[in-house]
Design a protein around this motif. Sequence first.
Motif, PDB file in Angstrom:
ATOM      1  N   TRP A  39      -8.210  22.041  77.155  1.00 15.52           N
ATOM      2  CA  TRP A  39      -7.599  21.743  78.192  1.00 15.52           C
ATOM      3  C   TRP A  39      -7.132  22.347  79.107  1.00 15.52           C
ATOM      4  O   TRP A  39      -5.636  22.239  79.899  1.00 15.52           O
ATOM      5  CB  TRP A  39      -5.639  21.131  77.509  1.00 15.52           C
ATOM      6  N   ILE A  61      -1.351  26.661  73.674  1.00 21.15           N
ATOM      7  CA  ILE A  61      -1.524  25.519  72.886  1.00 21.15           C
ATOM      8  C   ILE A  61      -2.766  26.387  72.377  1.00 21.15           C
ATOM      9  O   ILE A  61      -3.321  25.507  70.422  1.00 21.15           O
ATOM     10  CB  ILE A  61      -2.734  25.146  73.963  1.00 21.15           C
ATOM     11  N   ASN A  68      -5.744  20.375  68.801  1.00 23.11           N
ATOM     12  CA  ASN A  68      -5.837  19.343  68.656  1.00 23.11           C
ATOM     13  C   ASN A  68      -4.278  18.542  68.870  1.00 23.11           C
ATOM     14  O   ASN A  68      -3.211  19.126  68.668  1.00 23.11           O
ATOM     15  CB  ASN A  68      -5.786  19.612  67.377  1.00 23.11           C
ATOM     16  N   PRO A  69      -5.015  17.093  70.146  1.00 18.63           N
ATOM     17  CA  PRO A  69      -3.531  16.965  70.472  1.00 18.63           C
ATOM     18  C   PRO A  69      -2.357  16.073  69.431  1.00 18.63           C
ATOM     19  O   PRO A  69      -1.966  15.234  69.346  1.00 18.63           O
ATOM     20  CB  PRO A  69      -3.680  16.440  71.832  1.00 18.63           C
ATOM     21  N   ARG A  70      -3.006  15.911  67.779  1.00 16.76           N
ATOM     22  CA  ARG A  70      -3.130  14.684  67.115  1.00 16.76           C
ATOM     23  C   ARG A  70      -1.838  15.882  65.976  1.00 16.76           C
ATOM     24  O   ARG A  70      -1.245  15.120  65.805  1.00 16.76           O
ATOM     25  CB  ARG A  70      -3.931  13.987  66.425  1.00 16.76           C
ATOM     26  N   GLY A  79       2.390  17.109  69.024  1.00 14.87           N
ATOM     27  CA  GLY A  79       1.163  17.813  70.346  1.00 14.87           C
ATOM     28  C   GLY A  79       1.028  18.840  70.817  1.00 14.87           C
ATOM     29  O   GLY A  79       1.003  19.590  69.782  1.00 14.87           O
ATOM     30  N   LEU A  80       0.273  18.883  71.381  1.00 17.43           N
ATOM     31  CA  LEU A  80      -0.780  20.242  71.749  1.00 17.43           C
ATOM     32  C   LEU A  80       0.104  21.156  71.587  1.00 17.43           C
ATOM     33  O   LEU A  80      -0.109  22.645  70.901  1.00 17.43           O
ATOM     34  CB  LEU A  80      -1.128  20.011  73.167  1.00 17.43           C
ATOM     35  N   LYS A 108       2.186  12.579  72.050  1.00 19.39           N
ATOM     36  CA  LYS A 108       1.106  12.543  71.491  1.00 19.39           C
ATOM     37  C   LYS A 108       0.000  12.352  73.289  1.00 19.39           C
ATOM     38  O   LYS A 108      -1.328  12.541  72.944  1.00 19.39           O
ATOM     39  CB  LYS A 108       0.877  11.511  70.572  1.00 19.39           C
ATOM     40  N   ASP A 109       0.658  12.138  74.607  1.00 21.51           N
ATOM     41  CA  ASP A 109       0.064  12.258  75.554  1.00 21.51           C
ATOM     42  C   ASP A 109      -0.331  12.857  75.902  1.00 21.51           C
ATOM     43  O   ASP A 109       0.394  14.036  76.225  1.00 21.51           O
ATOM     44  CB  ASP A 109       0.816  11.413  76.120  1.00 21.51           C
ATOM     45  N   PRO A 110      -1.929  14.163  76.145  1.00 17.46           N
ATOM     46  CA  PRO A 110      -2.194  15.469  75.907  1.00 17.46           C
ATOM     47  C   PRO A 110      -1.419  16.176  77.566  1.00 17.46           C
ATOM     48  O   PRO A 110      -1.104  16.963  77.447  1.00 17.46           O
ATOM     49  CB  PRO A 110      -4.022  15.688  76.030  1.00 17.46           C
ATOM     50  N   ASN A 113       1.976  16.404  76.638  1.00 18.61           N
ATOM     51  CA  ASN A 113       2.838  17.106  76.308  1.00 18.61           C
ATOM     52  C   ASN A 113       2.690  18.490  77.163  1.00 18.61           C
ATOM     53  O   ASN A 113       3.857  19.053  77.245  1.00 18.61           O
ATOM     54  CB  ASN A 113       1.689  17.135  74.951  1.00 18.61           C
ATOM     55  N   ILE A 114       1.635  19.125  77.885  1.00 21.05           N
ATOM     56  CA  ILE A 114       0.914  20.070  78.220  1.00 21.05           C
ATOM     57  C   ILE A 114       2.204  20.274  79.440  1.00 21.05           C
ATOM     58  O   ILE A 114       3.021  21.545  79.537  1.00 21.05           O
ATOM     59  CB  ILE A 114      -0.200  20.370  79.374  1.00 21.05           C
TER      60      ILE A 114
END
Length: 203
Positions: A39, A61, A68-70, A79-80, A108-110, A113-114
Motif C-alpha cells: 500500500w 499498517i 490486511n485490509p479486511r 481496516g489497514l 474497509k476501503d484501503p 482507511n489510509i
Amino acid sequence: MKLTGLLALILILAGCSSTPPPKQAEWDPTVPVRGALTWMPISEQTGQEWGVNPRVITAIIAVETGGNPRLVSASNAIGLMQIKASTAGKDVYRHMGLPGQPSDAELKDPVRNITIGTAYLSVLENGILKGINDPEVMQYALVVSYVNGAGAMLRTFDNDRPTAIAKINRLNVNEFMRHIEKNHPAPQAPRYLYKITRAMEVL
C-alpha cells in the motif's frame, strides 16, 4: 511436614519469586512490512497531502494488520490502520467539517482507511501535540498517541499540556522512548513503540 521439608519448600518458593520475568519475544517485522509495502503508493500520496512521513504510515499498517485490509478487531477497529469510527474517524470528520463519522464500509476501503488514518496523524501533530520541536521525537509521540491516545501520553509528563510539551522538548528521542517505557500506563504502549521502531528499521 518435617522441618527440613518445610525449609526446602520455602527456599524453592523464594528462588521462584526472585527469578526475573522472561524477556518479550523478538518480533520479526519482515513479513508484516512486506504486506504493508503493498500500500506504499497510497501511503506516499496521502502522506504528501497531509504532511505525514509515509514510512510512519507504512510502519503503522505493518504493526496493526500486516497489510490486511479486511481485519476488524474485537473493539471494532477497522481496516489497514485499525481505525475506530467513533474516535479517530469522528475527529477526522470534524477536522474536515463533515458531520458524523465514517461508515464501516468506508473504513474497509484501503484508500479511505489510509487517508483517514493519515489525516488523524496530521490532526494530532498539528493539534494536541503541536509544539514538540524535535521531528524524530514528534514521530514517536505520534505513534504512541495513535495507539493509546495523546492525552494519556502527555499525562505521563504532566497534567498540564504546555508543561508536558516543555518537558518532552528537553528529551532526545532515546530519552523519550525510555520515559514511555517506564511511565506509560498502558502496557501495550512500549511494545507497540518497539514494533514500530523495528518496522522502521527495515523500511
